[in-house]
Design a protein around this motif. Sequence first.
Motif, PDB file in Angstrom:
ATOM      1  N   SER A 128       0.825  -1.214   0.000  1.00  0.00           N
ATOM      2  CA  SER A 128       0.000   0.000   0.000  1.00  0.00           C
ATOM      3  C   SER A 128       0.857   1.262   0.000  1.00  0.00           C
ATOM      4  O   SER A 128       0.462   2.282  -0.576  1.00  0.00           O
ATOM      5  CB  SER A 128      -0.968   0.006   1.182  1.00  0.00           C
ATOM      6  N   GLY A 129       2.021   1.198   0.620  1.00  0.00           N
ATOM      7  CA  GLY A 129       2.910   2.356   0.609  1.00  0.00           C
ATOM      8  C   GLY A 129       3.331   2.711  -0.807  1.00  0.00           C
ATOM      9  O   GLY A 129       3.329   3.884  -1.204  1.00  0.00           O
ATOM     10  N   MET A 130       3.690   1.706  -1.591  1.00  0.00           N
ATOM     11  CA  MET A 130       4.096   1.925  -2.977  1.00  0.00           C
ATOM     12  C   MET A 130       2.902   2.378  -3.829  1.00  0.00           C
ATOM     13  O   MET A 130       3.035   3.278  -4.659  1.00  0.00           O
ATOM     14  CB  MET A 130       4.691   0.644  -3.557  1.00  0.00           C
ATOM     15  N   TYR A 131       1.753   1.774  -3.588  1.00  0.00           N
ATOM     16  CA  TYR A 131       0.548   2.117  -4.346  1.00  0.00           C
ATOM     17  C   TYR A 131       0.206   3.600  -4.167  1.00  0.00           C
ATOM     18  O   TYR A 131       0.000   4.319  -5.132  1.00  0.00           O
ATOM     19  CB  TYR A 131      -0.618   1.231  -3.880  1.00  0.00           C
ATOM     20  N   TYR A 132       0.169   4.040  -2.914  1.00  0.00           N
ATOM     21  CA  TYR A 132      -0.213   5.428  -2.636  1.00  0.00           C
ATOM     22  C   TYR A 132       0.902   6.402  -2.988  1.00  0.00           C
ATOM     23  O   TYR A 132       0.631   7.553  -3.329  1.00  0.00           O
ATOM     24  CB  TYR A 132      -0.688   5.580  -1.194  1.00  0.00           C
ATOM     25  N   LYS A 133       2.136   5.964  -2.916  1.00  0.00           N
ATOM     26  CA  LYS A 133       3.250   6.815  -3.356  1.00  0.00           C
ATOM     27  C   LYS A 133       3.137   7.061  -4.864  1.00  0.00           C
ATOM     28  O   LYS A 133       3.269   8.200  -5.328  1.00  0.00           O
ATOM     29  CB  LYS A 133       4.586   6.157  -3.040  1.00  0.00           C
ATOM     30  N   ASP A 134       2.879   5.992  -5.618  1.00  0.00           N
ATOM     31  CA  ASP A 134       2.701   6.145  -7.067  1.00  0.00           C
ATOM     32  C   ASP A 134       1.520   7.069  -7.374  1.00  0.00           C
ATOM     33  O   ASP A 134       1.617   7.946  -8.236  1.00  0.00           O
ATOM     34  CB  ASP A 134       2.473   4.790  -7.742  1.00  0.00           C
ATOM     35  N   LEU A 135       0.434   6.874  -6.652  1.00  0.00           N
ATOM     36  CA  LEU A 135      -0.750   7.708  -6.848  1.00  0.00           C
ATOM     37  C   LEU A 135      -0.433   9.173  -6.561  1.00  0.00           C
ATOM     38  O   LEU A 135      -0.787  10.070  -7.348  1.00  0.00           O
ATOM     39  CB  LEU A 135      -1.892   7.220  -5.955  1.00  0.00           C
ATOM     40  N   GLY A 136       0.255   9.431  -5.462  1.00  0.00           N
ATOM     41  CA  GLY A 136       0.620  10.803  -5.110  1.00  0.00           C
ATOM     42  C   GLY A 136       1.541  11.435  -6.141  1.00  0.00           C
ATOM     43  O   GLY A 136       1.392  12.619  -6.487  1.00  0.00           O
ATOM     44  N   MET A 137       2.496  10.654  -6.635  1.00  0.00           N
ATOM     45  CA  MET A 137       3.417  11.175  -7.649  1.00  0.00           C
ATOM     46  C   MET A 137       2.675  11.528  -8.934  1.00  0.00           C
ATOM     47  O   MET A 137       2.947  12.561  -9.544  1.00  0.00           O
ATOM     48  CB  MET A 137       4.514  10.149  -7.946  1.00  0.00           C
ATOM     49  N   ILE A 138       1.736  10.691  -9.328  1.00  0.00           N
ATOM     50  CA  ILE A 138       0.977  10.984 -10.554  1.00  0.00           C
ATOM     51  C   ILE A 138       0.124  12.232 -10.360  1.00  0.00           C
ATOM     52  O   ILE A 138       0.032  13.074 -11.263  1.00  0.00           O
ATOM     53  CB  ILE A 138       0.124   9.773 -10.984  1.00  0.00           C
TER      54      ILE A 138
END
Length: 184
Positions: free
Chosen positions: A156-166
């Motif tokens: 989930s950390g990677m998922y939300y990090k990717d989402l935030g970056m996009i």
Amino acid sequence: MSEQKNMNEWNERTNENRQMDNAGNGTETVNYEYDANYSAAPNVQEASKERVVLGIIGAFAGTLIGAVCIVLLGQWGYIASISGVIMGFCALKGYQILGKGFSVKAIVICAVLMIVMVYLSNWATYALLVAEVYEVDAITSFMSVPMLLSEGAIDSGMYYKDLGMIYLFTALGAVPTLKDHFKR
């Protein structure tokens, strides 16, 4: 009363025309045209009004282009930052081109569409990875992403990090486009 007002305005326009001399030689030009429907309120109409429905279609097409870029680049293992910039730019330009205008309403519509499409495209990126790993169809994998996130099968950390970056890069694509529009 309205007819009297129109007549007074006609008289004023006629007097103004008598006083004006375009050629500068002292001759009098009189315009005796009378319009009963003339109103004192300025009848200013924009050459083309903003077309919201077409603007929404244009913004949706722009966000769709960005979403496809996010998913494709996500499949190659990139955070897809450039696709976020593409989405921000294309959404606003799509609205401008098809909507024939740009207002605060357009900014809100584009922002909502971008927020939704970034979220869905990040979800779709992970769904395609789930489909590949678990060898299931795309719809099943799309529906299972929230469950896999809650169970920890997807980081989930990677998922939300990717989402935030996009989201960040989408904003970086949208802000210069907005600045460019408001400079004009």
